[in-house]
Scaffold this motif. Structure first.
Motif, PDB file in Angstrom:
ATOM      1  N   VAL A 149     -51.153   7.540  44.149  1.00  0.00           N
ATOM      2  CA  VAL A 149     -51.440   8.040  45.488  1.00  0.00           C
ATOM      3  C   VAL A 149     -51.441   6.897  46.508  1.00  0.00           C
ATOM      4  O   VAL A 149     -51.549   5.727  46.154  1.00  0.00           O
ATOM      5  N   GLY A 150     -51.308   7.284  47.754  1.00  0.00           N
ATOM      6  CA  GLY A 150     -51.438   6.339  48.867  1.00  0.00           C
ATOM      7  C   GLY A 150     -50.486   5.156  48.789  1.00  0.00           C
ATOM      8  O   GLY A 150     -49.291   5.321  48.586  1.00  0.00           O
ATOM      9  N   GLU A 151     -51.053   3.954  48.925  1.00  0.00           N
ATOM     10  CA  GLU A 151     -50.223   2.757  48.991  1.00  0.00           C
ATOM     11  C   GLU A 151     -49.622   2.380  47.649  1.00  0.00           C
ATOM     12  O   GLU A 151     -48.789   1.485  47.576  1.00  0.00           O
ATOM     13  N   GLU A 190     -45.485  -0.343  53.395  1.00  0.00           N
ATOM     14  CA  GLU A 190     -46.287  -1.553  53.503  1.00  0.00           C
ATOM     15  C   GLU A 190     -45.390  -2.776  53.649  1.00  0.00           C
ATOM     16  O   GLU A 190     -45.614  -3.644  54.486  1.00  0.00           O
ATOM     17  N   GLU A 213     -43.897  -2.867  57.093  1.00  0.00           N
ATOM     18  CA  GLU A 213     -44.919  -3.233  58.079  1.00  0.00           C
ATOM     19  C   GLU A 213     -45.244  -4.722  58.017  1.00  0.00           C
ATOM     20  O   GLU A 213     -45.326  -5.405  59.029  1.00  0.00           O
ATOM     21  N   GLU A 214     -45.409  -5.207  56.799  1.00  0.00           N
ATOM     22  CA  GLU A 214     -45.756  -6.615  56.640  1.00  0.00           C
ATOM     23  C   GLU A 214     -44.590  -7.501  57.049  1.00  0.00           C
ATOM     24  O   GLU A 214     -44.779  -8.566  57.613  1.00  0.00           O
ATOM     25  N   GLN A 248     -42.503  -7.281  59.318  1.00  0.00           N
ATOM     26  CA  GLN A 248     -42.394  -7.558  60.742  1.00  0.00           C
ATOM     27  C   GLN A 248     -43.348  -8.639  61.174  1.00  0.00           C
ATOM     28  O   GLN A 248     -43.136  -9.299  62.175  1.00  0.00           O
ATOM     29  N   ASP A 249     -44.413  -8.790  60.454  1.00  0.00           N
ATOM     30  CA  ASP A 249     -45.407  -9.771  60.858  1.00  0.00           C
ATOM     31  C   ASP A 249     -45.347 -11.066  60.070  1.00  0.00           C
ATOM     32  O   ASP A 249     -45.986 -12.039  60.428  1.00  0.00           O
TER      33      ASP A 249
END
Lengths: 633, 77
Positions: A204-206, A215, A218-219, A221-222
């Motif tokens: 589930v989830g991440e 994830e 998203e990561e 990009q930073d």
């Protein structure tokens, strides 16, 4: 109160804008100095309020932010009763901020499309056996979930009951729906196009594959490159330095006007935003095209790659033998082909499939007295004719004579790397077919594109025999081709290339070549959005469409140069502003702020161009996800 | 320890994030090394001890700085 003011920032911007307009109007058109002055004073006070609040909060946590510089500058202007400057500067700062926010959302839109695909809710079975809608975060492993037609699969799981067609494009990039039945694996973020299924939540989830992809993006990009970390460190000291500088100038010259102008001109605006904007737009473009790029470091490295190594011929070829060349002899070839089909129909030899696929649907005739000749082919009776299908050795055995043309054809076909299938009817050669593994359609053009993008060496390291590898290499114009390679030979070879000073990208499937993926400067996993591939590689191509590779390379090149442009713009603007302050008369706070805000918008718009990036002559249509038919050149 | 992911309104400069990060780090009950802002998706990831600190307190600190919190997800780790 503070929060109230901050939440009304946009309204404040509007009011202050109107007041400034009123002020200038009454000054120039009405000649009413009193009204003009008071409009500007009120505009300044309104405008500076939200900025001052943020400056105060920044100082509380020991950060000298841009807000601090602007607030001091505005207060300074106020003290020397230059209300025009104070009003205009606050307005420009607020309005610029508003525009930045709007445009920044644009650069992030591609990423948002991806994250919006994440499931929000799930139908979970409760103790009484009913299904209840809950937030996807409240689903636990082991829960039983119901997914209806049109619904998103909320977790990675296993189908317990029911069946349906699932579109797995978000994971595999493949938009053709896949049938899932009991025991089948389903993935979070995929869409049940038809049917109803009950699934057991396994991850589930991440922890789900889709969660990991999100994830990662998203990561990515930073994640900062060396250059960005430098800018970060730089800007941390930069704003305090500007503050100190302005103070020193004031102490020496006693000229408040000059000191506060330095404060405004020194704002680091475009410098801190420029690189992240290119980064997010580039990664967003990739995500939209099924290319996951792990951060700006990867973008920089990939953009300077000069050698690309492919892990097997299968990446370049279809992996499915097909009839590549065909010759027919004498009359009645239709009849001969139908006999050939009749014979091959009964065979399970891999070449037989290719032959049948080539002939297509024809009337077949029952076959008798089939005799399989080992290492040769098949001899059988069809419709009262003796039909021999096989290689040259079989033809010799059957005493079929090959005329001059046929002999030449045989030689040519062999030279081109074909396996030969000859067909003789009643001792006379009728059909000659050359079968080989086809190069994937378009791969040649894609490799050409890679070369045009500056890749000097295209290398294939394959487990296949050298002959096959050489043929593929020759047809595609590869620079190096090595056969009989074991996984450890491959990584050794990559090391050798790196020692020669080449920057190497390795394209693999991410399953059994992780050493090479890790060793290469850039590891590219192709054709599977699996956990392993995502973790071990730097770039993931979500589906096995080869044309994504040149797009990925072109994109990283454009993104890398976009970053450089933005840094250049930002640094250039600050230098020009400072220079004009020192050497010209016309520079003041308002103009400085205007140029600053404009430069921020320029770098954002420049970054935004990356969202539309598309390789010239690309075969792939982003909108439909369908390969376009290559037009004749 | 619990894991929180806090989603904020659009952040328009990386220094805003720095501010929020340092403010949050100042709270008692926060694992300082875990505070990680993700600028481009306007998110902050934090590990914190739910016994000493409530998620509402963290949200309040951020909102007091002038950055509205859109939502936060907390998961026991």
């Amino acid at each position: 109160m503070q929060q109230y003011i901050l939440s009304k920032k946009n309204q404040i911007t509007l009011i202050s804008g109107i007041l400034i307009a009123v002020g200038f109007f009454s000054h120039f058109a009405l000649g009413n100095a009193f009204l003009a002055e008071w409009s500007l004073i009120i505009a300044s006070i309104f405008g500076v309020a939200p900025i001052a609040i943020q400056a105060y909060q920044a100082l509380k946590v020991k950060v000298v932010s841009i807000d601090v510089l602007v607030t001091i500058a505005v207060i300074g202007a106020f003290l020397i009763q230059n209300f025009e400057e104070s009003a205009v500067v606050t307005f420009l700062f607020l309005f610029g901020h508003y525009l930045e926010q709007r445009t920044l959302n644009q650069t992030r839109s591609a990423i948002k499309e991806l994250t919006d695909m994440a499931p929000e809710s799930a139908l979970v079975q409760t103790e009484d056996g009913e299904f209840e809608e809950v937030d996807v975060d409240d689903v636990d492993e082991g829960d039983v979930l119901l997914v209806k037609t049109g619904g998103k699969v909320p977790v990675d799981g296993t189908v317990l009951t029911g069946e349906g067609y699932i579109n797995e494009a978000s994971i595999t990039g493949e938009s053709v729906p896949v049938t899932k039945t009991e025991g089948g694996e389903v993935f979070a973020g995929t869409i049940l196009e038809n049917g109803t299924i009950q699934i057991r939540a396994d991850k589930v989830g991440e922890d789900t594959t889709f969660g990991k992809i999100i994830e990662l993006v998203e990561e990515a990009q930073d994640s900062k490159s060396e250059a960005e970390r430098f800018i970060d460190r730089f800007s941390k000291w930069y704003t305090p330095t500007v503050l100190v500088l302005a103070f020193i100038v004031w102490a020496i010259t006693q000229n408040i006007e000059l000191a506060i102008t330095i404060l405004v001109l020194g704002c680091p605006g475009a410098l801190v935003i420029g690189v992240p904007v290119s980064n997010v737009a580039g990664i967003g473009n990739g995500a939209r095209n099924g290319i996951l790029l792990k951060g700006s470091e990867v973008i920089n490295d990939f953009s300077s790659v000069d050698t690309i190594v492919f892990d097997k011929t299968g990446t370049l070829t279809v992996g499915n033998p097909e009839v590549a060349e065909k010759e027919v002899y004498g009359d009645n070839s239709e009849e001969a082909l139908s006999y050939l089909a009749s014979v091959e129909q009964e065979s399970d030899h891999p070449l037989a499939k290719a032959v049948l696929a080539n002939i297509g649907p024809v009337d077949t005739t029952p076959v008798d007295e089939t005799d399989v000749v080992k290492g040769g082919g098949i001899v059988a009776q069809v419709n009262g004719h003796r039909v021999a299908v096989g290689n040259v050795a079989l033809m010799e055995k059957e005493q079929v004579t090959l005329n001059k043309k046929a002999q030449k054809d045989v030689q040519r076909f062999e030279k081109n790397g074909n396996s030969l299938v000859l067909t003789a009817v009643d001792g006379e050669l009728k059909v000659l077919m050359g079968i080989r593994d086809q190069v994937r359609p378009g791969v040649k053009q894609d490799l050409q594109n890679l070369k045009e993008l500056g890749v000097k060496n295209l290398v294939v390291l394959s487990g296949d025999n050298q002959g096959t590898v050489d043929l593929v290499a020759k047809e595609l114009g590869l620079t190096e081709a090595h056969g009989h390679m074991l996984p450890e030979d491959k990584s050794a070879h990559i090391e050798k290339l790196q020692k020669e000073g080449q920057i190497v990208a390795f394209v693999g499937d991410g399953v059994n070549d992780s050493p090479s993926l890790a060793l290469a400067d850039i590891g590219i996993a192709m054709g599977s959005g699996t956990d392993v591939a995502i973790e071990t590689s730097d770039v993931v191509l979500m589906n096995s469409d080869f044309s994504r590779l040149p797009h990925a390379l072109g994109l990283t090149k454009s993104t890398a140069s976009n970053m450089k442009q933005n840094i250049l713009i930002a640094v250039g603007v600050v230098l020009v502003l400072l220079a004009s302050l020192l050497f010209s008369e016309w520079m003041n706070m308002s103009i400085g702020m205007l140029v600053h805000e404009a430069s921020i918008l320029v770098v954002i718009f420049n970054g935004m161009r990356l969202l539309k990036y598309r390789l010239r002559g690309d075969r792939y249509n982003v909108k439909t996800g369908v390969e376009e038919i290559e037009t004749a050149k | 320890m619990s894991k929180a992911v806090i989603t904020l309104e659009t952040l328009s400069c990386p220094s805003c994030l720095k501010k929020i990060e340092s403010a949050v780090k100042g709270l008692i009950g926060i694992d300082q090394n875990s505070v990680r802002g993700v600028f481009n998706v306007n998110k902050i990831r934090i590990d914190f001890d739910e016994k000493t600190l409530a998620i509402e307190d963290i949200e309040k600190v951020i909102e007091d700085l002038g950055y509205p919190v859109i939502k936060s997800k907390v998961k026991a780790a």
